[in-house]
Motif scaffolding. Structure first.
Motif, PDB file in Angstrom:
ATOM      1  N   SER A 274    -101.066  11.987   5.648  1.00  0.00           N
ATOM      2  CA  SER A 274    -100.377  12.030   6.944  1.00  0.00           C
ATOM      3  C   SER A 274    -101.251  11.568   8.102  1.00  0.00           C
ATOM      4  N   ILE A 275    -102.485  11.154   7.787  1.00  0.00           N
ATOM      5  CA  ILE A 275    -103.465  10.808   8.822  1.00  0.00           C
ATOM      6  C   ILE A 275    -103.643   9.302   8.958  1.00  0.00           C
ATOM      7  N   LYS A 276    -103.444   8.787  10.174  1.00  0.00           N
ATOM      8  CA  LYS A 276    -103.768   7.380  10.474  1.00  0.00           C
ATOM      9  C   LYS A 276    -105.181   7.283  11.032  1.00  0.00           C
TER      10      LYS A 276
ATOM     11  N   LYS B 120     -89.592  14.678  11.359  1.00  0.00           N
ATOM     12  CA  LYS B 120     -89.566  13.638  10.321  1.00  0.00           C
ATOM     13  C   LYS B 120     -90.638  12.567  10.553  1.00  0.00           C
ATOM     14  N   ILE B 121     -91.828  13.020  10.961  1.00  0.00           N
ATOM     15  CA  ILE B 121     -92.968  12.125  11.176  1.00  0.00           C
ATOM     16  C   ILE B 121     -93.890  12.217   9.963  1.00  0.00           C
ATOM     17  N   ARG B 122     -94.111  11.076   9.306  1.00  0.00           N
ATOM     18  CA  ARG B 122     -94.918  11.073   8.082  1.00  0.00           C
ATOM     19  C   ARG B 122     -96.397  10.851   8.340  1.00  0.00           C
ATOM     20  N   LYS B 123     -96.698  10.036   9.366  1.00  0.00           N
ATOM     21  CA  LYS B 123     -98.102   9.694   9.639  1.00  0.00           C
ATOM     22  C   LYS B 123     -98.350   9.692  11.133  1.00  0.00           C
TER      23      LYS B 123
ATOM     24  N   GLY C 278     -92.440   4.880  19.236  1.00  0.00           N
ATOM     25  CA  GLY C 278     -93.468   4.044  18.617  1.00  0.00           C
ATOM     26  C   GLY C 278     -94.272   4.819  17.610  1.00  0.00           C
ATOM     27  N   SER C 279     -95.487   4.339  17.317  1.00  0.00           N
ATOM     28  CA  SER C 279     -96.380   5.042  16.403  1.00  0.00           C
ATOM     29  C   SER C 279     -96.720   6.408  16.987  1.00  0.00           C
TER      30      SER C 279
END
Length: 257
Positions: free
Chosen positions: A108-110, A82-85, A18-19
């Motif tokens: 890259s920050i949510k 491979k995590i962008r955010k 998930g996120s």
């Protein structure tokens, strides 16, 4: 799992789908401090925990581990995965690293949750304490660490949580003196990141009313100044141990929002 950063192995765990939520531990801790949080949050999210430089199973790369350098190790892990955010939760020093990451890699920050942490630089008094601790670490490391760990807990919780405190001490003493000194210097030299915090849309501060390290009133004033929501917990600096159930509810809601 391990990724290389400047020829040094950086240890991390990757759980769930998930996120992405990145959990960053505090000074004298490691990624295992998040075990209960990972168990809960990974039911609906991908959770990444990282041993920061000189802590846990991650080695040292120098004699000063700046918060920016630690942020770069976090970026190396996310790049490998491979995590962008991601949404970040940082406990104490982990909060400083999260803010350094947000400054270097804003896209890259949510969101960021500062847990028993602050966007402020060290006060003059705290700066002096870190310098003293650095010198003591060279001479009587074990005594320093044992004393430091007990002082993280609210006074009325120290007897009740004696077994848990001993477990934290055991983990802390695995950190080499070099790792202690390098992180202490990195924290001492860090700059104010209040503007960085204000620029993040999704943000939260969690503070212990009886925190012996971070004065609650100062944190409360910072939250008002930066217009950051603040959750008060009735504990000391170690919310994940002293107020575990309340913390889990708060973090679950924050990640979901």
């Amino acid at each position: 799992m391990i990724v290389k950063f400047k020829e040094t192995a950086v240890f991390y765990t990757d759980t769930g789908k998930g996120s992405c939520v990145v959990l960053l531990h505090g000074f004298l801790e490691n990624s295992t401090m998040w075990n209960a949080v990972v168990e809960e949050v990974s039911k609906r999210n991908r959770v990444v925990c990282i041993d920061l430089l000189g802590h846990g199973n991650t080695g040292c790369i120098g004699y000063i581990h700046s918060m920016e350098e630690m942020a770069m190790t976090v970026k190396a892990v996310l790049k490998e995965l491979k995590i962008r955010k991601a949404t970040f939760v940082g406990h104490s020093m982990g909060g400083y690293v999260a803010l350094a990451f947000a400054e270097k890699y804003p896209k890259s920050i949510k969101g960021i949750c500062l847990m028993n942490s602050t966007s402020q630089a060290d006060s003059e008094e705290r700066n002096k304490l870190r310098l003293r601790a650095k010198e003591m670490a060279k001479k009587n490391y074990e005594t320093l660490v044992k004393m430091s760990i007990a002082n993280l807990f609210a006074e009325n919780m120290r007897l009740v949580l004696s077994k848990e405190i001993e477990k934290v001490r055991v983990e802390a003493l695995k950190i080499p003196v070099r790792g202690y000194i390098a992180a202490t210097e990195g924290m001492r030299l860090r700059e104010n990141k209040e503007i960085v915090l204000q620029a993040i849309d999704k943000r939260l501060m969690i503070a212990g009313k009886q925190d012996p390290i971070l004065n609650y009133k100062i944190v409360e004033d910072e939250a008002k100044r930066t217009n950051t929501p603040l959750i008060e917990l009735p504990n000391g600096h170690m919310s994940h141990i002293e107020a575990k159930n309340e913390l889990l509810k708060v973090l679950t809601e924050f990640v979901k929002s």
